[in-house]
Design a protein around this motif. Structure first.
Motif, PDB file in Angstrom:
ATOM      1  N   GLY A   1      10.104  -6.847   2.105  1.00 31.04           N
ATOM      2  CA  GLY A   1      10.868  -5.709   1.597  1.00 31.04           C
ATOM      3  C   GLY A   1      11.014  -4.657   2.678  1.00 31.04           C
ATOM      4  O   GLY A   1      10.351  -4.724   3.709  1.00 31.04           O
ATOM      5  N   PRO A   2      11.884  -3.673   2.454  1.00 28.98           N
ATOM      6  CA  PRO A   2      12.127  -2.655   3.482  1.00 28.98           C
ATOM      7  C   PRO A   2      10.959  -1.695   3.660  1.00 28.98           C
ATOM      8  O   PRO A   2      10.056  -1.647   2.812  1.00 28.98           O
ATOM      9  CB  PRO A   2      13.360  -1.924   2.950  1.00 28.98           C
ATOM     10  CG  PRO A   2      13.342  -2.142   1.484  1.00 28.98           C
ATOM     11  CD  PRO A   2      12.695  -3.475   1.256  1.00 28.98           C
ATOM     12  N   ALA A   3      10.998  -0.937   4.750  1.00 27.73           N
ATOM     13  CA  ALA A   3       9.956   0.057   5.028  1.00 27.73           C
ATOM     14  C   ALA A   3       9.847   1.046   3.873  1.00 27.73           C
ATOM     15  O   ALA A   3      10.866   1.483   3.333  1.00 27.73           O
ATOM     16  CB  ALA A   3      10.294   0.800   6.320  1.00 27.73           C
ATOM     17  N   GLY A   4       8.631   1.358   3.483  1.00 30.03           N
ATOM     18  CA  GLY A   4       8.427   2.358   2.440  1.00 30.03           C
ATOM     19  C   GLY A   4       8.533   1.805   1.024  1.00 30.03           C
ATOM     20  O   GLY A   4       8.440   2.563   0.056  1.00 30.03           O
ATOM     21  N   SER A   5       8.707   0.493   0.886  1.00 24.35           N
ATOM     22  CA  SER A   5       8.818  -0.074  -0.469  1.00 24.35           C
ATOM     23  C   SER A   5       7.443  -0.243  -1.110  1.00 24.35           C
ATOM     24  O   SER A   5       7.345  -0.620  -2.270  1.00 24.35           O
ATOM     25  CB  SER A   5       9.566  -1.408  -0.434  1.00 24.35           C
ATOM     26  OG  SER A   5       8.915  -2.321   0.421  1.00 24.35           O
ATOM     27  N   GLY A   6       6.396   0.035  -0.334  1.00 23.60           N
ATOM     28  CA  GLY A   6       5.040  -0.047  -0.886  1.00 23.60           C
ATOM     29  C   GLY A   6       4.367  -1.378  -0.588  1.00 23.60           C
ATOM     30  O   GLY A   6       3.338  -1.703  -1.166  1.00 23.60           O
ATOM     31  N   LYS A   7       4.980  -2.139   0.343  1.00 20.18           N
ATOM     32  CA  LYS A   7       4.456  -3.468   0.685  1.00 20.18           C
ATOM     33  C   LYS A   7       2.980  -3.435   1.072  1.00 20.18           C
ATOM     34  O   LYS A   7       2.181  -4.173   0.536  1.00 20.18           O
ATOM     35  CB  LYS A   7       5.176  -4.050   1.905  1.00 20.18           C
ATOM     36  CG  LYS A   7       6.604  -4.378   1.767  1.00 20.18           C
ATOM     37  CD  LYS A   7       7.093  -5.192   2.959  1.00 20.18           C
ATOM     38  CE  LYS A   7       6.961  -4.507   4.308  1.00 20.18           C
ATOM     39  NZ  LYS A   7       7.930  -3.525   4.645  1.00 20.18           N
ATOM     40  N   SER A   8       2.679  -2.553   2.033  1.00 23.75           N
ATOM     41  CA  SER A   8       1.326  -2.576   2.617  1.00 23.75           C
ATOM     42  C   SER A   8       0.263  -2.255   1.587  1.00 23.75           C
ATOM     43  O   SER A   8      -0.702  -3.005   1.428  1.00 23.75           O
ATOM     44  CB  SER A   8       1.206  -1.570   3.756  1.00 23.75           C
ATOM     45  OG  SER A   8       2.284  -1.688   4.600  1.00 23.75           O
ATOM     46  N   THR A   9       0.443  -1.139   0.881  1.00 23.10           N
ATOM     47  CA  THR A   9      -0.570  -0.722  -0.089  1.00 23.10           C
ATOM     48  C   THR A   9      -0.719  -1.768  -1.179  1.00 23.10           C
ATOM     49  O   THR A   9      -1.831  -2.106  -1.592  1.00 23.10           O
ATOM     50  CB  THR A   9      -0.178   0.633  -0.707  1.00 23.10           C
ATOM     51  OG1 THR A   9       0.390   1.427   0.314  1.00 23.10           O
ATOM     52  CG2 THR A   9      -1.354   1.327  -1.308  1.00 23.10           C
ATOM     53  N   THR A  10       0.414  -2.287  -1.636  1.00 24.13           N
ATOM     54  CA  THR A  10       0.373  -3.284  -2.705  1.00 24.13           C
ATOM     55  C   THR A  10      -0.336  -4.549  -2.239  1.00 24.13           C
ATOM     56  O   THR A  10      -1.207  -5.078  -2.931  1.00 24.13           O
ATOM     57  CB  THR A  10       1.811  -3.644  -3.149  1.00 24.13           C
ATOM     58  OG1 THR A  10       2.492  -2.431  -3.456  1.00 24.13           O
ATOM     59  CG2 THR A  10       1.819  -4.543  -4.351  1.00 24.13           C
ATOM     60  N   ALA A  11       0.046  -5.025  -1.051  1.00 25.85           N
ATOM     61  CA  ALA A  11      -0.555  -6.264  -0.535  1.00 25.85           C
ATOM     62  C   ALA A  11      -2.060  -6.085  -0.318  1.00 25.85           C
ATOM     63  O   ALA A  11      -2.855  -6.964  -0.649  1.00 25.85           O
ATOM     64  CB  ALA A  11       0.121  -6.666   0.772  1.00 25.85           C
ATOM     65  N   LYS A  12      -2.431  -4.925   0.208  1.00 29.98           N
ATOM     66  CA  LYS A  12      -3.841  -4.643   0.491  1.00 29.98           C
ATOM     67  C   LYS A  12      -4.656  -4.659  -0.813  1.00 29.98           C
ATOM     68  O   LYS A  12      -5.690  -5.314  -0.909  1.00 29.98           O
ATOM     69  CB  LYS A  12      -3.933  -3.258   1.143  1.00 29.98           C
ATOM     70  CG  LYS A  12      -5.220  -3.018   1.875  1.00 29.98           C
ATOM     71  CD  LYS A  12      -5.279  -1.613   2.430  1.00 29.98           C
ATOM     72  CE  LYS A  12      -4.172  -1.292   3.420  1.00 29.98           C
ATOM     73  NZ  LYS A  12      -4.103   0.117   3.806  1.00 29.98           N
ATOM     74  N   LEU A  13      -4.151  -3.960  -1.817  1.00 33.92           N
ATOM     75  CA  LEU A  13      -4.885  -3.867  -3.088  1.00 33.92           C
ATOM     76  C   LEU A  13      -4.925  -5.215  -3.817  1.00 33.92           C
ATOM     77  O   LEU A  13      -5.941  -5.583  -4.398  1.00 33.92           O
ATOM     78  CB  LEU A  13      -4.265  -2.796  -3.993  1.00 33.92           C
ATOM     79  CG  LEU A  13      -4.452  -1.361  -3.520  1.00 33.92           C
ATOM     80  CD1 LEU A  13      -3.710  -0.398  -4.424  1.00 33.92           C
ATOM     81  CD2 LEU A  13      -5.941  -0.999  -3.485  1.00 33.92           C
ATOM     82  N   LEU A  14      -3.806  -5.939  -3.744  1.00 31.77           N
ATOM     83  CA  LEU A  14      -3.770  -7.239  -4.398  1.00 31.77           C
ATOM     84  C   LEU A  14      -4.777  -8.187  -3.728  1.00 31.77           C
ATOM     85  O   LEU A  14      -5.509  -8.906  -4.413  1.00 31.77           O
ATOM     86  CB  LEU A  14      -2.350  -7.823  -4.308  1.00 31.77           C
ATOM     87  CG  LEU A  14      -2.107  -9.114  -5.078  1.00 31.77           C
ATOM     88  CD1 LEU A  14      -2.246  -8.886  -6.581  1.00 31.77           C
ATOM     89  CD2 LEU A  14      -0.722  -9.674  -4.767  1.00 31.77           C
TER      90      LEU A  14
END
Ligand code: DC
Length: 236
Positions: free
Chosen positions: A19-32
């Motif tokens: 997904g694009p920058a700022g879509s919450g990829k990193s935080t979501t992936a980290k928490l998942l």
């Protein structure tokens, strides 16, 4: 929290999030990843580390051949950390914060256009995912790195939401910026990432679209966890 029976459903799986920058990829992936006890493969951090390494050696990001040689030389590691979740090491040095600087951010987009750099990073990422149990996040994780991922997610959010998130992150780091500036930066990065010849930002047909506008991070993680659980339970 999922129980241990639920978690068995996820054993050996690969979940790829794009997904694009700022879509919450990193935080979501980290928490998942935390929730599943999986490794969080932050592919963007690897491009950022290469950009930082080039910057320190005064190698121009535009010099694809030299940056590719450098990319093959540097050691990039992800190590778990009790308080900070996961650290990124570059040749043994903790660069977790340094790779988030505005300079390294601009550089990561610039070095990521070089096919030689990408080939090296993709090779390393595939290796890290060899045994599954991974939540991979980044531009080409659903298409090039893990085309056979067990679940592919494409996160989207409107530009205002994404800019607001980036603004809050920047302010938390102590950077001086505005939401308007973040909109401009995101638009430039979206353009660069979508228009480049190698692995442009695209949603592959088999990725599930999750629009995160208006969702909290917890809501996002919950939604993807439920999607994954449903997908894996019906197709073990
Ligand atoms: O996701 P991020 O902001 O940490 O990514 C930094 C840069 O790296 C971004 O401009 C795009 C690039 N990138 C990439 O080309 N391929 C990936 N798999 C991950 C990131």
């Amino acid at each position: 929290m999922p129980n241990s029976e639920d978690l068995k459903t996820f054993q050996g799986k690969i979940i790829a999030i794009d997904g694009p920058a700022g879509s919450g990829k990193s935080t979501t992936a980290k928490l998942l990843a935390q929730r599943l006890g999986f490794t969080y493969l932050d592919t963007g951090a690897m491009y950022r580390a290469v950009a930082l390494a080039a910057l320190r050696r005064k190698i121009p990001w535009s010099d694809g051949d030299v940056v590719a040689v450098l990319a093959a030389q540097v050691v990039i590691e992800f190590v778990p950390d009790a308080t900070r979740g996961q650290l990124t090491l570059l040749d043994g040095e903790d660069v977790t914060e340094a790779i988030r600087s505005p300079e390294a951010t601009a550089g990561s987009s610039a070095v990521a256009v070089h096919p030689g750099v990408r080939a090296e990073m993709v090779k390393r990422q595939k290796e890290l995912g060899r045994h599954g149990n991974i939540v991979a996040e980044g531009r080409d994780t659903t298409s090039v790195v893990f085309p056979r991922a067990d679940l592919k997610i494409y996160l989207a959010a409107d530009i205002k939401t994404r800019a607001q998130r980036r603004y809050l992150e920047a302010v938390a780091r102590g950077d001086k910026t505005t939401v308007e500036e973040q909109i401009r930066l995101l638009e430039a990065r979206d353009k660069n990432d979508s228009e480049r010849a190698v692995s442009p930002l695209t949603r592959v047909p088999d990725a599930v679209l999750v629009d995160t506008t208006g969702l909290t991070i917890e809501g996002q993680v919950e939604k993807i966890f439920a999607l994954a659980f449903r997908a894996f339970a019906s197709k073990p």
